[in-house]
Design an enzyme around this catalytic site. Structure first.
Site, PDB file in Angstrom:
ATOM      1  N   LYS A 152       5.982  -0.946  12.680  1.00  0.00           N
ATOM      2  CA  LYS A 152       5.461  -0.147  11.561  1.00  0.00           C
ATOM      3  C   LYS A 152       5.053   1.236  12.042  1.00  0.00           C
ATOM      4  O   LYS A 152       5.326   2.248  11.384  1.00  0.00           O
ATOM      5  CB  LYS A 152       4.259  -0.845  10.917  1.00  0.00           C
ATOM      6  CG  LYS A 152       4.595  -2.186  10.300  1.00  0.00           C
ATOM      7  CD  LYS A 152       3.353  -2.838   9.730  1.00  0.00           C
ATOM      8  CE  LYS A 152       3.622  -4.285   9.360  1.00  0.00           C
ATOM      9  NZ  LYS A 152       2.443  -5.015   8.957  1.00  0.00           N
ATOM     10  N   LEU A 210       0.850  -1.217   0.000  1.00  0.00           N
ATOM     11  CA  LEU A 210       0.000   0.000   0.000  1.00  0.00           C
ATOM     12  C   LEU A 210       0.874   1.252   0.000  1.00  0.00           C
ATOM     13  O   LEU A 210       1.928   1.277   0.627  1.00  0.00           O
ATOM     14  CB  LEU A 210      -0.883   0.031   1.246  1.00  0.00           C
ATOM     15  CG  LEU A 210      -1.864  -1.123   1.442  1.00  0.00           C
ATOM     16  CD1 LEU A 210      -2.634  -0.932   2.753  1.00  0.00           C
ATOM     17  CD2 LEU A 210      -2.850  -1.172   0.275  1.00  0.00           C
TER      18      LEU A 210
END
Ligand code: ADP
Ligand code: ASP
Ligand code: MG
Length: 816
Positions: free
Chosen positions: A683, A614
């Site tokens: 992340k 993404l």
């Protein structure tokens, strides 16, 4: 009337000689000039040196030479023709034996004697070639050019005395005419002084012989037959993408050959230029190739640069000191003293401050150059006005040549940009005011890389290549290789991007192939031909091999491998990775990565470290560089947790769903990395750091999804067993949510980073996620009322590899 010269490989075997005979029969050239059989001149030199060093093996070498020539005669001629050729070659070998016996007795090999020794190569080859013609029914005679070319006494590099030579050729050489005159087969390379001593025109000098003969006879064209399709845009042995040129000007040819394009010996051009005779370079082994024509009126090139050549080995000498500034005559004295010692200067560069002059000489001239300087500038060196000369050995010169460069801005910019991007350091530059040639001095180890980079920049208009060095061939790495194999042709045909996998490293074995690893059966190849894995050597190879746009792709989840990234950056290798351990390591290391990437100009691509394929990092980056300020990021960053939580409704056990997620390739190798939220926290940390927040992993507040007993399990299998036991714990979680959707959310804001399980209602960006979907909602100053949302599957081999592939292509397209 045409003069045709055939080089060493064109007479190197009986088969080649037969091809030569066929070419001349068909095309009817009037004079043939030939070199010695390929390798023979080198062998004659080596044999003479052996004799001079009193090593008796010179006799065996001489025998072998004799055998090679005798075999060629036996294959090419029969009957009386064979007997005659054999006896003449045998008598030449006898003569050579006497010369070498003398060399051995005197233990001395002067350049005069060496020239005599070398002359036997061409004297024997002409006898053989003439016999082959006669065998094929063409009347031919061998002609010794020592009766035609009169030279000065510069043995080893003699130059013709033009008038005397022209006269001797016109009187002594009869080109084959319609009837009666046999075809002359002339020795290339050799000549005689006025007093009749044998001398040579310099290595590669047969080309020169053809031009001298052609000019004297007023030939319509001089043909040089060799082993490649004419002159190529670069040496095909060093630049695989080089292509044949149709035409070029005399000066361009002179520059290219002077700077190493061995296909034509530099002095060859002058006699042809003086008389306006075109030179055509043809391929004996591919006669249908029409040739490269060197002439006055060469068609202008489609590119500003015509060709690129290089000299592999040279020494760069720098003379500098305060005593040189504004003093006239320094350059004159410097180059005068070189000339007196017969040192040939290949390139000169002087800074406008006049404080230093540097120049390149052949490695064998280096000592003579230093001695000449010491002698000439003794007084200045003694009192410090001029320093001791500085010598850098192991240098190469790359020359970029083309008439079209004249008055065209941006050429040097392009040259230096392509070198800079590929980490090639330039030590000196010379550009004549003719703007015909830009010459650069680089480290020898960078020669091929520099040639390929510049070649790509000028000739493969728009085409970009990228060379992948992949570490880790698990789910993501393996899928990446599959995607590259499938998509490569489309990328190259439609987008002019060429992706080559030059290295693959697995945990035990690694394989590096400069020409590319075939992807159909890479696994078998790496296992069969690989060497034990050494990742430092792997990364170094990416930097050292002669290939532009190298990218190290780390598809491991290793903590250690990221330590090699700075090393890669410094070698001008880009890094592309989905490995979160790098950017989520210590803050100091994160800073080091960013700094080394920036300082070395080597791209660092880590889009796939958050949200897999993404566009999360790129979106964030675009927001920041365009001046927006990130107020808050609300995200669901774990594909595994998302997958398990969205399917967990009590019909299947929690442990079962985790197993399934693992099988689908969503989890890290140890699923606890995902379920403990360590992976999602990494992340989040990467995103926070991207926003400029200086946080360590320990600063993150994490409410784990797992009970402590699961985390403590000693192995992955034990963990699954414990997970089964804890089923009631997970049941309780969904019961407590009372039908609302449960999400594991990460929040990044001015207060820091928090991860926890919470419920999400309709309207919440985290509501309604399915399967491995990730979502990242950016609330910023511009997106203040409604957040900017990036959403989609955020785990899995295909999407992660796809994102990584896009990053790799970005390196090729210079989009980073
Ligand atoms: P010959 O023995 O026929 O004289 P050479 O070996 O002297 O042949 O020259 C031909 C070789 O020159 C080619 O095989 C090639 O490797 C080398 N070469 C170097 N630069 C170029 C170039 N720009 N174009 C073609 N060949 C080149
Ligand atoms: N035989 C000589 C050499 O090897 C001349 C030539 O081939 O052009 O240098
Ligand atoms: Mg040659």
């Amino acid at each position: 009337m045409k003069v045709a010269k055939f080089g060493g490989t064109s007479v190197g075997s009986p088969k080649a000689i037969r091809a030569l005979v066929g070419i001349v029969r068909e095309r009817g050239q009037s004079v043939v000039v030939v070199s010695a059989l390929s390798g023979v001149t080198d062998e004659l030199i080596a044999t003479a040196r052996t004799a001079a060093s009193r090593d008796a093996s010179w006799e065996a070498r001489l025998e072998a030479l004799g055998l090679r020539h005798a075999q060629a005669i036996a294959e090419l001629a029969s009957g009386a023709k064979r007997a005659e050729a054999e006896s003449r070659v045998a008598s030449l070998l006898g003569e050579l034996r006497e010369v070498l016996t003398g060399v051995s007795a005197l233990r001395e090999l002067s350049s005069r004697v060496l020239d005599l020794v070398m002359s036997f190569g061409e004297r024997m080859s002409t006898i053989i070639v003439a016999a082959a013609f006669r065998e094929a029914g063409v009347d031919a005679i061998d002609v010794d050019a020592r009766g035609l070319i009169v030279v000065d006494g510069d043995f080893g590099n003699a130059r013709p005395l033009r008038e005397k030579t022209d006269k001797a050729i016109r009187e002594g050489l009869k080109p084959r005419a319609a009837k009666g005159v046999p075809l002359p087969i002339v020795t290339g390379f050799i000549a005689a002084t006025e007093s009749g001593e044998t001398a040579t025109l310099g290595r590669g000098g047969s080309d020169f012989t053809a031009a001298i003969v052609g000019a004297a006879l007023g030939a319509q064209e001089v043909e040089i037959w060799t082993d490649v399709d004419g002159i190529l845009s670069a040496d095909p042995r060093k630049v695989p993408d080089a292509f044949s040129l149709d035409s070029l000007g005399y000066e361009e040819a002179m520059e290219l050959s002077h700077f190493g394009a061995k296909v034509i010996y530099p002095p060859t051009i002058q006699p042809a230029l003086d008389r306006g005779i075109p030179i055509r370079i043809l391929n004996t082994f591919n006669p249908s190739f029409g040739g490269t024509v060197i002439s006055e009126d060469a068609a202008s090139s489609a590119y500003p640069v015509r060709g690129i050549s290089s000299i592999s080995s040279t020494a760069l000498v720098r003379v500098q000191g305060p005593g040189m500034v504004g003093v006239t005559g320094i350059a004159m004295r410097l180059f005068g003293c070189m000339a007196r010692r017969r040192v040939n200067i290949i390139l000169i560069s002087q800074a406008s401050s006049e404080r230093s002059i540097c120049f390149c000489v052949s490695p064998q001239d280096r000592e003579a150059a230093l001695a000449a300087i010491a002698e000439e500038f003794g007084p200045e060196t003694a009192d410090g006005r001029i320093g001791a000369p500085i010598v850098e050995a192991d240098k190469a010169i790359v020359a970029v040549v083309g008439e079209g460069m004249k008055h065209t801005p941006g050429i040097s910019g392009k040259v230096f940009h392509s070198l800079g991007r590929n980490g090639v350091n330039v030590s000196a530059i010379a550009q004549g005011s003719s703007e015909l040639n830009i010459s650069l001095v680089v480290d020898s180890k960078d020669e091929a890389k520099a040639l390929n980079a510049v070649h790509e920049a000028f000739f493969l208009s728009g085409t970009r290549s990228v060379n992948v060095f992949l570490a880790g061939t698990g789910v993501v790495g393996g899928t990446l290789l599959k995607q590259i194999a499938e998509h490569r042709t489309v990328l190259s045909d439609d987008y002019s991007v060429r992706v080559k996998v030059a290295g693959i490293a697995r945990s035990k074995k690694m394989l590096i192939r400069e020409g590319g690893i075939p992807l159909e059966d890479w696994k078998t190849l790496v296992e069969a031909e690989g060497v034990p894995t050494d990742l430092e050597a792997f990364v170094d190879a990416a930097g050292e091999l002669a290939m532009p746009n190298a990218v190290f792709v780390d598809c491991t989840a290793s903590d250690d491998i990221p330590r090699l990234y700075p090393r890669a950056f410094r070698e001008s290798t880009a890094v592309a990775t989905p490995n979160k351990r790098a950017n989520a390591g210590s803050l100091d290391f994160y800073r080091e990565l960013m700094r080394t990437s920036r300082d070395s100009g080597s791209p660092y691509l880590y889009e796939t470290t958050a949200g897999a394929g993404l566009p999360v990092i790129s979106t964030l980056h675009d927001l920041i560089v365009s001046g927006d300020r990130i107020v808050r990021i609300e995200a669901m960053l774990s594909g595994t947790i998302g997958y398990v939580m969205s399917s967990y409704d009590g019909s299947r056990s929690f442990a079962d769903l985790v197993r399934e997620a693992k099988e689908l390739g969503y989890t890290e190798p140890d699923p606890r990395d995902d379920l403990s939220a360590a992976d999602a926290a990494r992340k989040a940390l990467i995103l926070a750091r991207e926003c400029g927040r200086e946080l360590e992993f320990a600063d993150i507040s994490i409410e784990s999804l797992l009970p402590p007993s699961c985390i403590a399990a000693p192995s992955v299998e034990a963990f699954f067993e414990e997970l089964e036991r804890q089923e009631p714990y997970f049941r309780a979680l969904i019961e407590k949510a009372k039908g609302a959707s449960l999400v594991y959310a990460a929040t990044i804001d001015d207060e820091g980073i928090r991860l926890k399980l919470r419920t999400a209602a309709i309207g919440d960006p985290l509501f309604g996620l399915r399967g491995p979907e990730n979502v990242v909602a950016f609330t910023t100053e511009r997106y203040s009322k409604l957040p900017l949302i990036v959403r989609g599957p955020g785990a899995g081999g295909e999407v992660t590899a796809g994102g990584l592939f896009a990053d790799i292509v970005r390196v090729a397209k210079s989009l980073v």
